[in-house]
Enzyme design. Structure first.
Site, PDB file in Angstrom:
ATOM      1  N   ARG A  73      -9.021  -1.143   7.868  1.00  0.00           N
ATOM      2  CA  ARG A  73      -9.795  -0.097   7.200  1.00  0.00           C
ATOM      3  C   ARG A  73     -10.116   1.026   8.188  1.00  0.00           C
ATOM      4  O   ARG A  73     -11.263   1.429   8.334  1.00  0.00           O
ATOM      5  CB  ARG A  73     -11.076  -0.694   6.636  1.00  0.00           C
ATOM      6  CG  ARG A  73     -11.673   0.148   5.534  1.00  0.00           C
ATOM      7  CD  ARG A  73     -12.836  -0.551   4.879  1.00  0.00           C
ATOM      8  NE  ARG A  73     -13.395   0.312   3.863  1.00  0.00           N
ATOM      9  CZ  ARG A  73     -13.933  -0.130   2.741  1.00  0.00           C
ATOM     10  NH1 ARG A  73     -13.987  -1.411   2.485  1.00  0.00           N
ATOM     11  NH2 ARG A  73     -14.431   0.707   1.865  1.00  0.00           N
ATOM     12  N   CYS A  74      -9.073   1.493   8.861  1.00  0.00           N
ATOM     13  CA  CYS A  74      -9.310   2.436   9.936  1.00  0.00           C
ATOM     14  C   CYS A  74      -8.130   3.371  10.076  1.00  0.00           C
ATOM     15  O   CYS A  74      -6.996   2.955  10.015  1.00  0.00           O
ATOM     16  CB  CYS A  74      -9.524   1.675  11.230  1.00  0.00           C
ATOM     17  SG  CYS A  74      -9.048   2.553  12.702  1.00  0.00           S
TER      18      CYS A  74
ATOM     19  N   GLN B  32       0.827  -1.200   0.000  1.00  0.00           N
ATOM     20  CA  GLN B  32       0.000   0.000   0.000  1.00  0.00           C
ATOM     21  C   GLN B  32       0.866   1.257   0.000  1.00  0.00           C
ATOM     22  O   GLN B  32       0.336   2.357  -0.101  1.00  0.00           O
ATOM     23  CB  GLN B  32      -0.904   0.020   1.248  1.00  0.00           C
ATOM     24  CG  GLN B  32      -1.954  -1.077   1.238  1.00  0.00           C
ATOM     25  CD  GLN B  32      -2.828  -1.093   2.479  1.00  0.00           C
ATOM     26  OE1 GLN B  32      -3.014  -2.141   3.068  1.00  0.00           O
ATOM     27  NE2 GLN B  32      -3.375   0.044   2.874  1.00  0.00           N
TER      28      GLN B  32
ATOM     29  N   GLU C 199     -12.891   4.904   5.127  1.00  0.00           N
ATOM     30  CA  GLU C 199     -12.901   4.232   6.417  1.00  0.00           C
ATOM     31  C   GLU C 199     -14.013   4.683   7.341  1.00  0.00           C
ATOM     32  O   GLU C 199     -14.279   4.030   8.339  1.00  0.00           O
ATOM     33  CB  GLU C 199     -11.534   4.425   7.065  1.00  0.00           C
ATOM     34  CG  GLU C 199     -10.474   3.781   6.189  1.00  0.00           C
ATOM     35  CD  GLU C 199      -9.058   4.177   6.543  1.00  0.00           C
ATOM     36  OE1 GLU C 199      -8.901   5.037   7.405  1.00  0.00           O
ATOM     37  OE2 GLU C 199      -8.140   3.611   5.950  1.00  0.00           O
TER      38      GLU C 199
END
Lengths: 789, 290, 171
Positions: free
Chosen positions: A373-374, A226, A743
Site C-alpha cells: 500500500r505504498c 491489479q 496510500e
C-alpha cells in the site's frame, strides 16, 4: 488555496464530486454475490497445486513424481525441465527487467520456492499428490544478510554472467552540494534504521483460472490482477500467444495493496497447465504459501544523516541504503527508478541539498520489493525523514511540532523544486499540522506528558508530517517494461441518457465503480446512479497500467474527466444546433447548456444525448463517445500531518495507542465517505508494521512468520478509533484538482507511532527504535534504565 | 491446505467411543471442538487414520454447581463457559481464561475438554485448572476414574489419559469463603497464544494466605505450577514486597524458551511482573471486588 | 475410506450429499453447494472470512468437517437478505463498512449471531465480538459503525409495536 471544506457543485440527484455517495458496488458484496477468482468454476476444470522447497538455497538433484502421477485423478506434473522444453518458459522476466525462475532446474534460491506443479481433477487430490513428489536436494549455504551478500562469498544468481550479488547502484540529488552543506552546518546527526520485510496479506490470496480453447487457440484468464492489461502483455511476451488471443479478466479482487501487481510463478504454471491439458485449470494459493513465497515489501537498510544550521534550520540530507531484493529484483517500480520514488525523502522540509544512494543485493529470500500500500518506496523515505526530523528536533531541544513548522516548505514556495529534482505541485503544510494539533489538543498533551513524566509514567506524542508522491506518471519518465504509465477512460453516453464508463485501472476495493461515476457525473451532469463503470476485462476496457501506487485518480481519474469534456464539447455543438444558437452563446450549468441571458432556452445532457443518435447536425458523426489516454504533466503530492499519543506499560513494555489524529490533504475530494474509508484502512496498514508485522527468517532461511498465527495482522482490538480531519489543497495541474489518497496514511502513520514511542523514552537516552516496536524492545530499554512497575 | 484422508466415526455414547479407541489404538484421534486438531490436519502435522467425533455424545455439555464442585462437561464450549453466570460470579479466574482463548468464533466450537486433553503448554486452561486444583474425570473400558490435576499433564502434548480413555468432566472445587482468583495473559495480539499467562487462585484467612496455587502458561514444555512461589506465600501476610519476591521465584522456576514471542529473559521477567499482578487481582477478588 | 452421507439444512433447505469425511465444511458450502459468498482467507482459523452460522452460533467453516454438520442447520450470507436487505447489510452499505468485500460476508455472519445475543452492544463489545474476523481494508472503524447502525435499527424495530398490534389496540 487550501480549504477544509469539500467542494460540491452538483445537486444530490446528479451526485458529482464531493457527495458522500453510497458505493454502487456494495449490494453484491453484502449479499455474498461478489465474484472472486476462486468463485469461478468452469466445466471440466482441473486444479493445480505446487510442491515447494524446504530449503532456502539448494541444488536440485532429482525430482521423482512417479508416485504422484500414479495417484488416480492426477493428470500431469510440470517441472522446470518441462517448461524449458515448452520453449524456455522456466524463466520469466520480472517487471523490473530482471529474470525470475518459474520452476527451477538447477537449484532453488528461496524457502517455499515453487519446485514443480501438479494438475489433478480435484483440489483434494492435487494436495495429496504434492505429498508424494520426492525431491532430492543438496543444501547450499543460505545468504540471508544483504551486507554479507555483497561480499560475494556465495553467489545467489549464478545463472547470470556477472558473478555477484550486487544488483544495481542508483543515485539521486547532488553529492558535492550535499557534502558542502554538511561541511558548513553546525549540527549533524546520523541514524541507521531498518525497514523490515513485510507482507501485504490481502485477505484474498493470489489465484488464477486459465482456460485454453484449443479450437480457437484462445486463452481466457481470470486472475487476481491489479494490472490486467500489463499482465496480458507480459503473458503474451512470455508465452508467445498473440495478445489478441489472450483475454485477462480481473474479477472482484479481495484486496491488492501491491501484492497483485507482479507475475508469480504459480500464474505461469497455471497457464502452462491449461495449455498442456487443454482444460481450464484453477490455482488458488493457500495463505501459508502466500505468506512464504510472494507479495513481500520493504527490506531497506538505511543509513541517514541530516544537517542543520545554528538556527535550527535543516540544511541537508545524506542517505545511503541497501535494498534486500531477495532472489530477484521483482519489484514493480518504473524502469528508470529501481529504488522507486525514494528520493522524495527530503519530505516536507525546505533544505539546500540532498543526496541519495541505493544499492541492491540478491539474497536467498523470495523476491521482495512489491509495494505494501505504498507508492514505490515512499514509505521507506517518509519513515527515514520523519524519524530524522524528530531526532534533530529532540537533539536541538526544540518541540517537534515547532521544529516542523519552522522547517516546512512554505505554501508560497509551491510549485516547489526539491533538491532531488521533484516539482511538488501544491501544499500547505503549516495548516495541516496546526489543524492536527488543534484536533488533538497538542499543548495540553505536552503538559500532561510533563506531569506524568514527573510521576514516572511513560507517555509519548509523535508527529509525522509527510509528503507523498503519487500518480505515476508522466510518460517521459515513467514506464513499466517500456509501457508508458498513462491511463485511460472510454465513455459511451447512450441515447436515453445513461452511460457506460470503462477504465484502464482496476479496483481492489477502492470504489472505482462509484468514484469514476461521480467524476463523469460532475463533468456531464448525468446522475452518477445512471453511469455504469466497468474495468478489469482486457477485451472491453481500454489499455491501462492498473491500480497501485495511488495512481487511479491522478491518471485514469483525469482521463475520465478529459473524456467527459470531449463529450461535452460535442454536446455543445449539438445543443447549439438544437437551440439554433451560436456555440459561444451557450454556457454550461450542471447538466445542461443554456443560452446566455435566456434561461428558458436550454438543452439537458439527456436531450442532447438523444439527439446525438436521432437528430444530430448534418456533417457531424453520430453518437456520443469519447476516449482519453491521459498522460499527466507531473505527479501529484498529497500530504498530511498525523499525531499519535501512546501510553507505555512500565511492567510489560506494552504500547497502547491512546489517540491518533490524521489530517490528510489529497486535493479535491471525489467522495468523502470513500476517502475516510481509505484513510482508516491506510492508517491500519501503517499501524501494522509500526507495532506488529514482520517477516522473520531463521538462519537457514526458513520463514518463521508463514501463517496468520505469527504474521500479526491487527484485529479490531489493536486498532484504535482513528480520528480524521482534512484540508483541501487542489492539485493545480490535475483536471479535477485531485491527488490520490489510498496510500498516504500507510506512508504517514508508521513514523508518527515510532516517534511517539521514542518520545516517551527520549529522556532515557533513546534516539531510535526499529519497527515493529514490540513490547519486548521497549521492555529491554525500561529494564536497562532500571524502570519497573 | 487440505487434510489427509481418514475414517470417520461419530459414536453416540461414551462407551461406544471408548470401544472405538480400544479397537483402533494409536491410529485413532478424538475430535472434540477440532479447533487445534483440524488446522494441524490441514498442515498434515497430524494425520490420524481414524477420527472419533465425540460431538454426538449427549450429556457432556454442561456447567453446574454442586455443594463441592463446579462440574463442567468435557464438551462444554468455551463460549458457554465465558458466558456462564455461575462462572462469572463464582469462578472469575475461569471466566478470565475462557474469554482470552483464541477468538469468539473459535470459542463457539472449542471445548474445555479438548483444550486440556491436547495438553499444549500454550493453551490457557491448563494453568487455570492447575491453580484450581481441579480433578479430571476420565472414563475407560474399566469405568470412571478421577485424576488429580497435578497428575494429569505428564509431558509435552501428553496427559495421563490412557489411549482408550475419554476425558468426561472437569471438577473444580468450590472455593471456600475468602477465595479469589485471576488469570492474566500477555499476548502479542488478541487471539494469540500467550507470551506468558499466570493463573492465581488463593484463599485468605485472618489476613494471611491460607492457600495459594499458581499455574503458568507457555513457559514450560508441560503445563506447570509455580510451586516455589506458592510455598513462599502460604501463611504469610500479603504485601507488595512479598508479591515481588513471589514473582521473582516464579520467574526463576519456569522454563521458557526463545521464540517469536520473545527471549527467555523477557518471558521470565513477564512471569515475574504478571505473577505480581495476578496475585494482587486475586486478593482484590478474595476481598469481594469482581 | 469411502464417502459418507450428510444430511443438513442449509439456508432453510434440506440438503443431502455424499462427501469424503475430510471435506471441510467451507469447501462443501462453496464447491458442492456453489454458495460462494463464504470465503477462505487463511489455513489457521485466524481470519474469519469463512464465518457461517451453525445452529445459531457463528463458527469458522474452514475448521469443521462437512460430516460434523450432520443434522445441523447452517446459514450463509446468501440467505441473510429476506424481504429486502438485513439491517446489517444496510449498515455495511450506509456506513461504508466494506471496501474489497472479501471479509464482509464473514463479518456480517459474525455480527448477526452477535446481535442476536446482544442487541444493544457498546463499541467495546462490538470490537470484541469481531476480533476473530480480519479486515485488511477498512481499519474496522466503519465496520463498528455499521454494526451500531444495525443494532439501533433492530432494537428500534423490536421495541416498536407492529402494525397488527396497533390495529388490535385500536380495535
Amino acid at each position: 488555496m487550501s480549504d477544509t471544506e469539500v467542494r460540491i457543485t452538483t445537486p444530490p440527484d446528479v451526485c458529482g464530486m464531493g457527495h458522500r455517495m453510497k458505493r454502487k458496488e456494495d449490494p453484491r458484496f453484502i449479499q455474498g454475490a461478489g465474484k472472486f477468482v476462486d468463485d469461478i468454476k468452469l466445466p471440466g476444470m482441473l486444479y493445480l497445486d505446487i510442491v515447494r522447497s524446504p530449503h532456502a538455497h539448494a541444488k536440485i538433484l532429482n525430482i521423482d513424481a512417479s508416485e504422484a502421477l500414479a495417484l488416480p485423478g492426477v493428470l500431469a506434473v510440470i517441472t522446470g525441465k518441462d517448461l524449458q522444453a515448452a520453449g524456455n518458459l522456466h524463466w520469466m522476466p520480472t517487471l523490473m527487467s530482471d529474470t525470475q525462475m518459474v520452476l527451477p532446474i538447477e537449484k532453488v534460491v528461496y524457502y517455499a520456492q515453487e519446485v514443480c506443479a501438479i494438475v489433478a481433477t480435484t483440489r483434494y487430490i492435487a494436495a495429496d499428490a504434492i505429498e508424494l513428489v520426492k525431491v532430492d536436494y543438496e543444501p547450499l549455504p543460505p545468504v540471508m544478510d544483504p551486507f554479507e551478500a555483497l561480499k560475494d562469498k556465495v553467489i545467489v544468481r549464478d545463472d547470470k554472467e556477472k558473478k555477484t550479488n550486487h544488483v544495481w547502484h542508483w543515485e539521486a540529488g547532488n553529492k558535492d552540494a550535499t557534502d558542502e552543506v554538511f561541511a558548513r552546518s553546525s549540527k549533524t546527526i546520523q541514524q541507521k534504521m531498518y525497514i523490515p520485510r513485510i507482507h501485504v496479506s490481502s485477505i484474498e490470496t493470489c489465484g488464477m483460472v486459465a482456460s485454453w480453447d484449443k479450437i480457437n487457440e484462445h486463452m481466457t484468464i481470470y486472475m487476481t490482477s491489479q494490472a490486467p492489461h500489463a499482465h496480458r502483455t507480459v503473458i503474451s511476451l512470455v508465452s508467445g500467444i498473440p495478445e489478441n488471443k489472450i483475454r485477462v479478466i480481473s474479477p472482484d479482487i479481495g484486496g491488492g495493496f501491491g501484492g497483485k501487481v507482479p507475475v508469480y510463478p504459480g500464474y505461469v504454471c497455471t497457464i502452462v497447465a491449461s495449455l498442456v491439458t487443454g482444460k481450464p485449470v484453477k490455482w488458488i494459493e493457500d495463505r501459508s504459501e502466500n505468506l512464504q513465497a510472494d507479495s513481500f515489501a520493504r527490506d531497506y537498510h538505511i543509513d541517514a544523516q541530516m544537517s542543520a544550521d545554528e538556527n535550527g534550520n535543516i540544511t541537508g540530507l545524506r542517505v545511503k541504503t541497501l535494498a534486500d531484493d531477495g532472489a530477484a529484483d521483482a519489484a514493480a517500480n518504473p524502469s528508470k527508478f529501481p529504488a522507486g520514488l525514494y528520493s522524495i525523502g527530503t519530505g516536507s522540509y525546505n533544505m539546500e541539498a540532498a543526496h541519495f544512494e541505493v544499492d541492491a543485493a540478491y539474497t536467498t529470500k523470495p523476491p521482495g520489493g512489491v509495494a505494501y500500500r505504498c507508492s514505490f518506496r515512499v514509505t521507506e523515505a517518509v519513515h527515514m525523514i520523519e524519524r530524522m526530523t524528530d531526532i534533530m528536533a529532540h537533539d536541538l531541544g526544540e518541540d517537534p511540532a515547532a521544529f516542523r513548522l519552522k522547517n516546512f516548505i512554505r505554501k508560497e514556495q509551491f510549485p516547489y523544486h526539491s533538491p532531488t529534482g521533484w516539482e511538488y505541485d501544491s501544499g500547505d503544510y503549516h495548516r495541516a499540522l496546526l489543524l492536527a494539533m488543534e484536533m488533538i489538543g497538542y499543548e495540553d498533551l505536552r503538559k500532561e506528558q510533563a506531569e506524568k513524566r514527573a510521576r514516572g509514567e511513560l507517555m509519548g506524542i509523535g508527529i509525522s508530517s509527510f509528503t507523498e508522491v503519487v500518480g505515476a506518471g508522466p510518460s517521459k519518465d515513467f514506464d513499466i517494461l517500456g509501457i508508458k504509465m498513462f491511463d485511460s477512460c472510454e465513455i459511451r453516453v447512450h441515447p436515453t441518457g445513461s452511460a457506460l464508463v470503462r477504465i484502464g485501472v482496476q479496483t481492489q476495493g477502492q470504489g472505482h465503480e462509484t468514484t469514476f461515476a461521480q467524476i463523469v457525473a460532475e463533468e456531464l451532469g448525468l446522475p452518477a446512479s445512471s453511469i455504469k463503470v466497468e474495468h478489469g476485462d482486457t477485451d472491453t476496457a481500454p489499455y491501462g497500467l492498473g491500480t497501485y501506487a495511488s495512481r487511479s485518480t491522478p491518471t485514469a481519474g483525469a482521463a475520465a474527466a478529459m473524456a467527459a469534456r470531449k463529450i461535452r464539447e460535442k454536446a455543445k455543438k449539438i445543443a447549439a444546433y438544437l437551440l439554433e444558437a451560436n456555440e459561444e452563446d451557450l454556457e454550461w450549468d450542471v447538466n445542461k447548456f443554456v443560452v446566455k441571458g435566456s434561461p428558458n432556452r436550454s438543452k439537458t445532457i439527456q436531450e442532447i444525448a438523444f439527439a446525438a443518435y436521432t437528430n444530430h447536425p448534418q456533417g457531424m458523426e453520430a453518437g456520443m463517445e469519447a476516449v482519453n489516454y491521459y498522460d499527466p504533466p507531473n505527479l501529484t503530492f498529497p500530504f498530511g500531518s498525523y499525531i499519535c499519543v501512546v501510553d507505555i506499560d512500565k511492567g510489560t513494555g506494552e504500547i497502547k495507542v491512546r489517540r491518533f489524529v490524521a489530517v490528510d490533504d489529497c486535493g479535491n475530494i471525489i467522495n468523502p465517505l470513500i476517502v475516510e474509508g481509505q484513510i482508516h484502512g491506510g492508517l491500519t496498514m501503517g499501524l501494522a508494521p509500526a507495532l506488529f508485522e514482520e517477516i522473520v527468517y531463521d538462519e537457514n532461511g526458513q520463514n518463521l512468520s508463514g501463517t496468520f498465527m505469527d504474521y500479526l495482522l491487527p484485529t479490531s482490538m489493536e486498532t484504535p478509533k482513528w480520528e480524521v480531519g482534512k484540508t483541501v489543497t487542489p492539485s493545480p495541474h490535475h483536471p479535477i484538482g485531485a491527488k490520490g489518497v489510498g496510500e498516504s496514511p500507510t506512508v504517514g502513520a508508521p513514523p508518527a507511532i515510532a516517534n511517539a514511542v521514542v518520545d516517551a523514552l527520549w529522556h532515557l537516552g533513546v534516539r531510535h527504535l526499529e519497527i515493529p516496536i514490540t513490547p519486548q524492545k521497549v521492555w529491554k530499554i525500561l529494564r536497562e534504565n532500571g524502570i519497573d512497575e | 491446505m487440505i487434510p489427509g484422508k481418514f475414517e470417520y466415526f461419530a459414536p453416540t455414547s461414551v462407551s461406544e467411543a471408548i470401544g472405538l479407541l480400544g479397537q483402533y489404538g494409536s491410529e485413532a484421534k478424538i475430535l472434540a471442538g477440532g479447533q487445534s486438531l483440524i488446522p494441524a490436519m490441514r498442515f498434515r502435522l497430524a494425520q490420524p487414520e481414524i477420527l472419533v467425533d465425540i460431538n454426538r455424545i449427549q450429556g457432556l455439555e454442561y456447567v453446574r454447581e454442586t455443594d463441592d464442585y463446579l462440574e463442567i462437561g468435557a464438551l462444554t464450549r468455551e463460549s458457554a463457559i465465558e458466558k456462564s453466570t455461575i462462572v462469572q460470579q463464582r469462578y472469575p479466574m475461569l471466566a478470565d481464561t475462557a474469554r482470552v482463548i483464541a477468538d469468539p468464533l473459535v470459542r463457539n466450537m472449542a471445548t474445555i475438554g479438548g483444550n486440556l486433553a491436547h495438553a499444549d503448554p500454550a493453551n490457557d486452561h491448563p494453568a487455570t485448572i492447575l491453580a484450581y486444583n481441579a480433578r479430571i474425570v476420565a472414563e475407560g473400558p474399566g469405568g470412571e476414574r478421577i485424576i488429580p490435576v497435578d497428575d494429569f499433564f505428564i509431558g509435552i502434548f501428553e496427559t495421563s489419559l490412557e489411549r482408550d480413555e475419554i476425558l468426561k468432566e472437569i471438577l473444580i472445587p468450590s472455593p471456600p469463603g475468602g477465595s479469589g482468583g485471576a488469570y492474566l495473559k500477555i499476548e502479542r495480539k488478541v487471539g494469540d497464544y500467550a507470551v506468558v499467562g499466570v493463573a492465581v487462585q488463593l484463599t485468605m484467612e485472618d489476613g494471611l494466605f491460607k492457600s495459594i496455587r499458581i499455574g503458568l502458561t507457555n513457559v514450560s514444555s508441560t503445563p506447570m505450577r509455580a510451586r516455589a512461589a506458592e510455598a513462599l506465600l502460604v501463611g504469610q501476610t500479603p504485601e507488595e514486597a512479598l508479591f515481588d519476591k513471589a514473582g521473582r521465584v516464579a520467574a526463576a522456576e519456569c522454563e521458557p524458551w526463545a521464540d517469536l514471542r520473545g527471549s527467555e529473559e523477557y518471558k521470565r521477567d513477564l512471569v515475574r511482573v504478571v505473577t505480581k499482578r495476578a496475585i494482587r487481582k486475586a486478593i482484590e477478588r478474595a476481598n469481594g471486588v469482581l | 475410506m469411502g464417502t459418507r452421507t450428510v444430511n443438513l439444512t442449509v439456508n432453510g433447505q434440506a440438503v443431502t450429499r455424499e462427501v469424503e469425511p475430510r471435506l471441510l465444511l467451507v469447501h462443501f458450502i462453496r464447491e458442492d453447494l456453489s454458495l460462494t459468498g463464504t470465503h477462505i482467507g487463511c489455513d489457521t482459523t485466524s481470519c474469519g472470512a469463512c464465518t457461517i452460522i451453525m445452529d445459531g452460533k457463528a463458527v469458522k467453516s474452514c475448521t469443521i468437517f462437512a460430516v460434523q454438520a450432520e443434522g445441523r442447520s447452517i446459514e450463509t450470507i446468501e440467505d441473510v437478505a429476506k424481504d429486502g436487505l438485513h439491517p446489517l447489510q444496510e449498515g455495511f452499505w450506509e456506513k461504508h463498512g466494506l471496501q474489497c468485500g472479501f471479509c464482509t460476508p464473514g463479518m456480517i455472519m459474525c455480527s448477526k449471531a452477535f446481535l442476536q445475543e446482544n442487541d444493544q452492544p457498546t463499541e467495546a463489545e462490538i470490537r470484541w465480538a469481531i476480533s476473530g474476523n480480519l479486515c485488511r481494508c477498512t481499519g474496522y472503524v466503519k465496520i463498528v459503525e455499521a454494526i451500531q447502525y444495525a443494532a439501533e435499527k433492530m432494537h428500534e424495530k423490536a421495541n416498536q409495536p407492529t402494525q397488527v398490534q396497533e390495529q388490535e389496540v385500536v380495535a
